[in-house]
Motif scaffolding. Structure first.
Motif, mmCIF file in Angstrom:
data_model
loop_
_atom_site.group_PDB
_atom_site.id
_atom_site.type_symbol
_atom_site.label_atom_id
_atom_site.label_comp_id
_atom_site.label_asym_id
_atom_site.label_seq_id
_atom_site.Cartn_x
_atom_site.Cartn_y
_atom_site.Cartn_z
ATOM 1 N N GLY A 1 0.821 -1.210 0.000
ATOM 2 C CA GLY A 1 0.000 0.000 0.000
ATOM 3 C C GLY A 1 0.851 1.254 0.000
ATOM 4 O O GLY A 1 0.590 2.202 -0.762
ATOM 5 N N PHE A 2 1.896 1.271 0.829
ATOM 6 C CA PHE A 2 2.810 2.412 0.826
ATOM 7 C C PHE A 2 3.526 2.543 -0.511
ATOM 8 O O PHE A 2 3.723 3.651 -1.012
ATOM 9 N N MET A 3 3.915 1.410 -1.086
ATOM 10 C CA MET A 3 4.580 1.451 -2.393
ATOM 11 C C MET A 3 3.638 2.013 -3.458
ATOM 12 O O MET A 3 4.050 2.815 -4.303
ATOM 13 N N GLY A 4 2.390 1.609 -3.410
ATOM 14 C CA GLY A 4 1.413 2.125 -4.367
ATOM 15 C C GLY A 4 1.216 3.623 -4.219
ATOM 16 O O GLY A 4 1.128 4.353 -5.220
ATOM 17 N N LEU A 5 1.151 4.113 -2.986
ATOM 18 C CA LEU A 5 1.022 5.549 -2.762
ATOM 19 C C LEU A 5 2.227 6.311 -3.293
ATOM 20 O O LEU A 5 2.086 7.398 -3.869
ATOM 21 N N LEU A 6 3.416 5.739 -3.122
ATOM 22 C CA LEU A 6 4.614 6.391 -3.650
ATOM 23 C C LEU A 6 4.587 6.437 -5.179
ATOM 24 O O LEU A 6 4.948 7.454 -5.781
ATOM 25 N N ILE A 7 4.151 5.360 -5.800
ATOM 26 C CA ILE A 7 4.074 5.333 -7.266
ATOM 27 C C ILE A 7 3.060 6.362 -7.766
ATOM 28 O O ILE A 7 3.312 7.078 -8.738
ATOM 29 N N ILE A 8 1.934 6.463 -7.085
ATOM 30 C CA ILE A 8 0.918 7.450 -7.479
ATOM 31 C C ILE A 8 1.475 8.865 -7.338
ATOM 32 O O ILE A 8 1.251 9.724 -8.201
ATOM 33 N N GLU A 9 2.220 9.109 -6.273
ATOM 34 C CA GLU A 9 2.804 10.446 -6.108
ATOM 35 C C GLU A 9 3.803 10.758 -7.218
ATOM 36 O O GLU A 9 3.834 11.875 -7.743
ATOM 37 N N VAL A 10 4.612 9.787 -7.596
ATOM 38 C CA VAL A 10 5.568 10.000 -8.685
ATOM 39 C C VAL A 10 4.835 10.289 -9.991
ATOM 40 O O VAL A 10 5.214 11.195 -10.743
ATOM 41 N N ILE A 11 3.790 9.543 -10.265
ATOM 42 C CA ILE A 11 3.021 9.773 -11.496
ATOM 43 C C ILE A 11 2.417 11.176 -11.487
ATOM 44 O O ILE A 11 2.470 11.883 -12.500
ATOM 45 N N PHE A 12 1.852 11.578 -10.355
ATOM 46 C CA PHE A 12 1.315 12.937 -10.273
ATOM 47 C C PHE A 12 2.409 13.978 -10.511
ATOM 48 O O PHE A 12 2.188 14.978 -11.187
ATOM 49 N N SER A 13 3.590 13.768 -9.925
ATOM 50 C CA SER A 13 4.659 14.763 -10.075
ATOM 51 C C SER A 13 5.140 14.850 -11.519
ATOM 52 O O SER A 13 5.578 15.905 -11.957
ATOM 53 N N TRP A 14 5.061 13.753 -12.258
ATOM 54 C CA TRP A 14 5.501 13.779 -13.658
ATOM 55 C C TRP A 14 4.433 14.349 -14.580
ATOM 56 O O TRP A 14 4.721 15.121 -15.471
ATOM 57 N N ASN B 1 0.886 15.634 -13.739
ATOM 58 C CA ASN B 1 0.119 16.820 -13.356
ATOM 59 C C ASN B 1 0.229 17.030 -11.847
ATOM 60 O O ASN B 1 -0.594 16.527 -11.083
ATOM 61 N N PRO B 2 1.243 17.787 -11.399
ATOM 62 C CA PRO B 2 1.395 17.996 -9.956
ATOM 63 C C PRO B 2 0.267 18.813 -9.326
ATOM 64 O O PRO B 2 0.137 18.852 -8.116
ATOM 65 N N HIS B 3 -0.564 19.445 -10.155
ATOM 66 C CA HIS B 3 -1.666 20.250 -9.640
ATOM 67 C C HIS B 3 -3.011 19.538 -9.780
ATOM 68 O O HIS B 3 -4.058 20.176 -9.724
ATOM 69 N N ALA B 4 -2.972 18.206 -9.943
ATOM 70 C CA ALA B 4 -4.208 17.423 -10.039
ATOM 71 C C ALA B 4 -4.961 17.509 -8.705
ATOM 72 O O ALA B 4 -4.350 17.699 -7.647
#
Length: 167
Positions: free
Chosen positions: A100-113, A115-118
């Motif tokens: 679950g923590f790994m998934g949250l980290l992956i989602i954060e990386v995707i957002f940062s690449w 659309n960081p303002h999603a």
């Protein structure tokens, strides 16, 4: 496979609910409605037996463990002992937390690449902040690049390896 998938979704939602309440993050309306609608049937009756203490929603955490225990009890049908089923359920529960923590980290990386303002980006960032804050104190940005997410991901991989070795 169906039981495992349903248990994974429900257990993940219960763990998310526990984590949101632990770090005091208010979810966006859509995430909150989904989380509470899917898990209230289990959490609310458990709260009568196990009340929350010191900001911890023990009912959500215990509910997640009960879900993984119920899904793991399929092993009982195959002749495994009760102790083996509980140990396997504990192993799966801990791996669910790490994944679950790994998934949250992956989602954060995707957002940062992408659309960081999603709209969900601040929520995901707030969920990851307790994991990344201690690392950011130790690891400075390299050339303006924050590698703490990568370091956290590697540490979570090490935690999974250690869990496999223990169980």
């Amino acid at each position: 496979m169906i039981v495992d998938t349903a248990a994974g979704v429900l257990g993940g939602v219960l763990l998310l609910r526990f984590w949101m309440q632990l770090i005091r993050v208010r979810p966006p309306a859509s995430v909150g409605q989904f989380t509470y609608t899917l898990s209230d049937w289990l959490v609310l009756p458990l709260r009568r037996v196990v009340p929350g203490m010191r900001g911890y929603d023990w009912a959500s955490l215990i509910g997640a463990f009960l879900v993984v225990l119920a899904a793991s009890s399929v092993l009982l049908l195959m002749g495994a002992s009760g102790q083996a089923v509980v140990l396997y359920a504990l192993y799966r529960f801990l791996t669910w937390i790490v994944y679950g923590f790994m998934g949250l980290l992956i989602i954060e990386v995707i957002f940062s690449w992408i659309n960081p303002h999603a709209p969900l980006a601040p929520f995901v960032h707030a969920l990851n902040e307790p994991l990344l804050r201690p690392l950011r104190r130790v690891i400075p940005p390299l050339g303006g690049l924050d590698i703490t997410v990568l370091v956290a991901f590697i540490l979570l991989q090490i935690a999974l390896y250690i869990l496999r070795q223990i169980f």
